[in-house]
Design a protein around this motif. Structure first.
Motif, PDB file in Angstrom:
ATOM      1  N   ALA A 176      93.534 -48.295   1.228  1.00 26.17           N
ATOM      2  CA  ALA A 176      93.214 -47.186   2.120  1.00 26.17           C
ATOM      3  C   ALA A 176      93.348 -45.853   1.390  1.00 26.17           C
ATOM      4  N   PRO A 177      92.506 -44.865   1.739  1.00 32.65           N
ATOM      5  CA  PRO A 177      92.633 -43.536   1.133  1.00 32.65           C
ATOM      6  C   PRO A 177      94.008 -42.940   1.407  1.00 32.65           C
ATOM      7  N   THR A 178      94.566 -42.253   0.425  1.00 31.86           N
ATOM      8  CA  THR A 178      95.899 -41.667   0.575  1.00 31.86           C
ATOM      9  C   THR A 178      95.863 -40.143   0.598  1.00 31.86           C
ATOM     10  N   GLN A 179      94.669 -39.569   0.507  1.00 33.60           N
ATOM     11  CA  GLN A 179      94.559 -38.117   0.485  1.00 33.60           C
ATOM     12  C   GLN A 179      93.375 -37.673   1.336  1.00 33.60           C
ATOM     13  N   ALA A 180      93.587 -36.608   2.098  1.00 30.70           N
ATOM     14  CA  ALA A 180      92.520 -36.028   2.899  1.00 30.70           C
ATOM     15  C   ALA A 180      92.375 -34.564   2.530  1.00 30.70           C
ATOM     16  N   VAL A 181      91.142 -34.064   2.581  1.00 31.76           N
ATOM     17  CA  VAL A 181      90.846 -32.663   2.336  1.00 31.76           C
ATOM     18  C   VAL A 181      90.586 -31.988   3.688  1.00 31.76           C
ATOM     19  N   VAL A 182      91.277 -30.873   3.900  1.00 30.03           N
ATOM     20  CA  VAL A 182      91.143 -30.100   5.138  1.00 30.03           C
ATOM     21  C   VAL A 182      90.398 -28.814   4.806  1.00 30.03           C
ATOM     22  N   SER A 183      89.358 -28.491   5.580  1.00 31.20           N
ATOM     23  CA  SER A 183      88.534 -27.325   5.272  1.00 31.20           C
ATOM     24  C   SER A 183      88.333 -26.464   6.519  1.00 31.20           C
ATOM     25  N   MET A 242      96.475 -28.873  11.432  1.00 33.87           N
ATOM     26  CA  MET A 242      96.037 -30.248  11.185  1.00 33.87           C
ATOM     27  C   MET A 242      97.113 -31.068  10.479  1.00 33.87           C
ATOM     28  N   GLY A 243      98.267 -30.457  10.210  1.00 32.00           N
ATOM     29  CA  GLY A 243      99.328 -31.166   9.505  1.00 32.00           C
ATOM     30  C   GLY A 243      99.179 -31.133   8.006  1.00 32.00           C
ATOM     31  N   GLY A 244      98.341 -30.223   7.493  1.00 31.36           N
ATOM     32  CA  GLY A 244      98.110 -30.150   6.061  1.00 31.36           C
ATOM     33  C   GLY A 244      98.827 -28.990   5.401  1.00 31.36           C
ATOM     34  N   ARG A 245      98.595 -28.836   4.096  1.00 30.20           N
ATOM     35  CA  ARG A 245      99.136 -27.706   3.350  1.00 30.20           C
ATOM     36  C   ARG A 245      97.987 -27.049   2.606  1.00 30.20           C
ATOM     37  N   PRO A 246      97.829 -25.735   2.719  1.00 31.69           N
ATOM     38  CA  PRO A 246      96.729 -25.044   2.037  1.00 31.69           C
ATOM     39  C   PRO A 246      96.960 -24.984   0.532  1.00 31.69           C
ATOM     40  N   VAL A 247      95.897 -25.200  -0.239  1.00 33.95           N
ATOM     41  CA  VAL A 247      96.029 -25.173  -1.695  1.00 33.95           C
ATOM     42  C   VAL A 247      95.091 -24.163  -2.347  1.00 33.95           C
ATOM     43  N   GLY A 296      92.720 -27.346   2.185  1.00 28.35           N
ATOM     44  CA  GLY A 296      94.065 -27.898   2.174  1.00 28.35           C
ATOM     45  C   GLY A 296      94.053 -29.391   1.925  1.00 28.35           C
ATOM     46  N   LEU A 297      95.243 -29.936   1.752  1.00 27.68           N
ATOM     47  CA  LEU A 297      95.418 -31.379   1.566  1.00 27.68           C
ATOM     48  C   LEU A 297      96.342 -31.915   2.649  1.00 27.68           C
ATOM     49  N   ALA A 298      96.128 -33.164   3.029  1.00 30.83           N
ATOM     50  CA  ALA A 298      96.954 -33.794   4.058  1.00 30.83           C
ATOM     51  C   ALA A 298      96.984 -35.294   3.846  1.00 30.83           C
ATOM     52  N   ASP A 299      97.982 -35.918   4.425  1.00 30.02           N
ATOM     53  CA  ASP A 299      98.061 -37.374   4.476  1.00 30.02           C
ATOM     54  C   ASP A 299      97.163 -37.844   5.619  1.00 30.02           C
ATOM     55  N   PRO A 300      96.117 -38.609   5.360  1.00 29.80           N
ATOM     56  CA  PRO A 300      95.189 -38.988   6.434  1.00 29.80           C
ATOM     57  C   PRO A 300      95.835 -39.827   7.529  1.00 29.80           C
ATOM     58  N   THR A 301      96.988 -40.418   7.246  1.00 30.42           N
ATOM     59  CA  THR A 301      97.674 -41.223   8.267  1.00 30.42           C
ATOM     60  C   THR A 301      98.667 -40.400   9.082  1.00 30.42           C
ATOM     61  N   ARG A 302      98.834 -39.115   8.733  1.00 31.11           N
ATOM     62  CA  ARG A 302      99.809 -38.281   9.436  1.00 31.11           C
ATOM     63  C   ARG A 302      99.205 -36.947   9.847  1.00 31.11           C
ATOM     64  N   LEU A 303      97.949 -36.978  10.237  1.00 26.34           N
ATOM     65  CA  LEU A 303      97.275 -35.764  10.679  1.00 26.34           C
ATOM     66  C   LEU A 303      97.766 -35.335  12.058  1.00 26.34           C
ATOM     67  N   LEU A 304      97.660 -34.039  12.313  1.00 20.96           N
ATOM     68  CA  LEU A 304      97.808 -33.514  13.666  1.00 20.96           C
ATOM     69  C   LEU A 304      96.406 -33.234  14.185  1.00 20.96           C
ATOM     70  N   ARG A 305      96.031 -33.868  15.303  1.00 16.99           N
ATOM     71  CA  ARG A 305      94.682 -33.727  15.845  1.00 16.99           C
ATOM     72  C   ARG A 305      94.766 -33.319  17.309  1.00 16.99           C
TER      73      ARG A 305
END
Length: 341
Positions: free
Chosen positions: A69-76, A106-111, A166-175
């Motif tokens: 499973a993917p371990t990284q998500a990109v938040v835009s 979204m539960g991510g961190r901006p990069v 930003g980056l986030a854990d796709p299994t721990r998103l806030l939606r």
């Protein structure tokens, strides 16, 4: 509570609206966006996890993984607006914190962020624009987010914001579509920013408590929500507390019951409503949510504050967040998406 500080140029006088109150009204925006969700091809290796469907705070795609499973998500996301305060440095800080907030929601961190600047070059001096950009850079630096340039245009009305990745854990998103019955609602910043900003625009009074609230990052609240196991959140901006809560409840298929006595407000907010400093955006918000809301015996001023168009407001989290007041709970779907008690 307030001070008056003379500034050479009152930036708010160059804007027809102020901050997130200048957003296109939510009902009109939904009409425009209806049916525009792009079809996804089966060959893409970056699946879209969050898009237009529920009007969430940012878009999310997953990065391809080498097996498993993917371990990284990109938040835009992108956010910009007209001046909400007269001080250019403060406006830059506020606009940057507001844009970064979508990633935190979204539960991510901006990069990485890039600036979005519209400037009336023949009307306002560029040293003010420099102060706006400096404010944005300082907030991004505080967030640990790079600023890598941006885009600028000559525009009759000043506008500033950022596009943020930003980056986030796709299994721990806030939606906003992950709310479930029985979960409490926590609000991490007080309401009232809109009416205080509107008073500032009209009178020049400076509200330090409003500026401090708007420049405060939602980073710690987001991290605390994710650590506590929350899966549902949104940030409170231009559509007001009621508008964003309605969107969350609708997307999640639940009803939100709000304890109006538990909702926190900034000092001076009720006085600003009493004295008539209510934006057109706030009134449009209230009109939009009215068909979906059971107001009970909530008084008119409180209704306006609950619909107040916020700029760089807090997170509304379905779950308990340390230090944040619980302002209601999610229940099984009823006739209305929001019930005030």
């Amino acid at each position: 509570m307030t001070t008056t500080r003379e500034t050479p140029v009152r930036l708010t006088q160059f804007a027809h609206g102020g901050g997130c109150a200048c957003k296109i009204p939510p009902g009109e925006l939904e009409d425009v966006l209806g049916g525009l969700a792009a079809p996804m091809t089966t060959t893409t290796d970056t699946p879209l996890l969050v898009g237009l469907a529920t009007g969430d705070d940012a878009a999310v795609v997953t990065l391809p993984a080498d097996g498993g499973a993917p371990t990284q998500a990109v938040v835009s996301t992108a956010d910009f607006f007209t001046p909400v305060v007269d001080d250019p440095y403060d406006w830059g800080r506020i606009a940057a914190a507001n844009a970064l907030s979508d990633v935190y929601a979204m539960g991510g961190r901006p990069v990485l962020a890039v600036n979005l600047l519209a400037w009336p070059r023949d009307v306002l001096p560029f040293d003010l624009a420099r102060e706006v950009l400096r404010g944005g850079l300082d907030i991004a630096t505080e967030a640990g987010c790079h600023v890598g340039g941006g885009h600028s245009v000559d525009d009759p009305e000043p506008k500033y914001g950022m596009a943020v990745t930003g980056l986030a854990d796709p299994t721990r998103l806030l939606r906003n579509d992950a709310g479930r019955p029985g979960v409490p609602l926590s609000l991490t910043k007080p309401l009232g920013l809109g009416v205080l900003n509107n008073r500032h625009k009209a009178t020049g009074e400076r509200f330090e408590q409003a500026v401090a609230t708007m420049v405060a990052l939602n980073r710690d609240a987001s991290a605390a929500a994710v650590a506590a196991g929350a899966t549902c959140a949104t940030d409170i901006t231009g559509f007001g507390f009621l508008g964003h809560l309605h969107k969350l409840a609708r997307a999640s298929g639940v009803t939100a019951v709000v304890d109006t006595a538990a909702v926190p407000y900034l000092d001076g907010a009720r006085e600003a409503v009493r004295d008539g400093y209510v934006s057109g955006g706030t009134r449009r918000n209230l009109e939009w949510v009215a068909p979906f809301t059971d107001f009970g015996d909530t008084d008119a001023d409180t209704r306006l504050l609950l619909a107040d168009a916020q700029t760089s407001g807090g997170l509304l989290v379905a779950g308990e967040v340390p230090g944040a007041p619980v302002v209601g709970e999610l229940v099984l779907r009823r006739e209305h998406s929001v019930v005030l008690s």
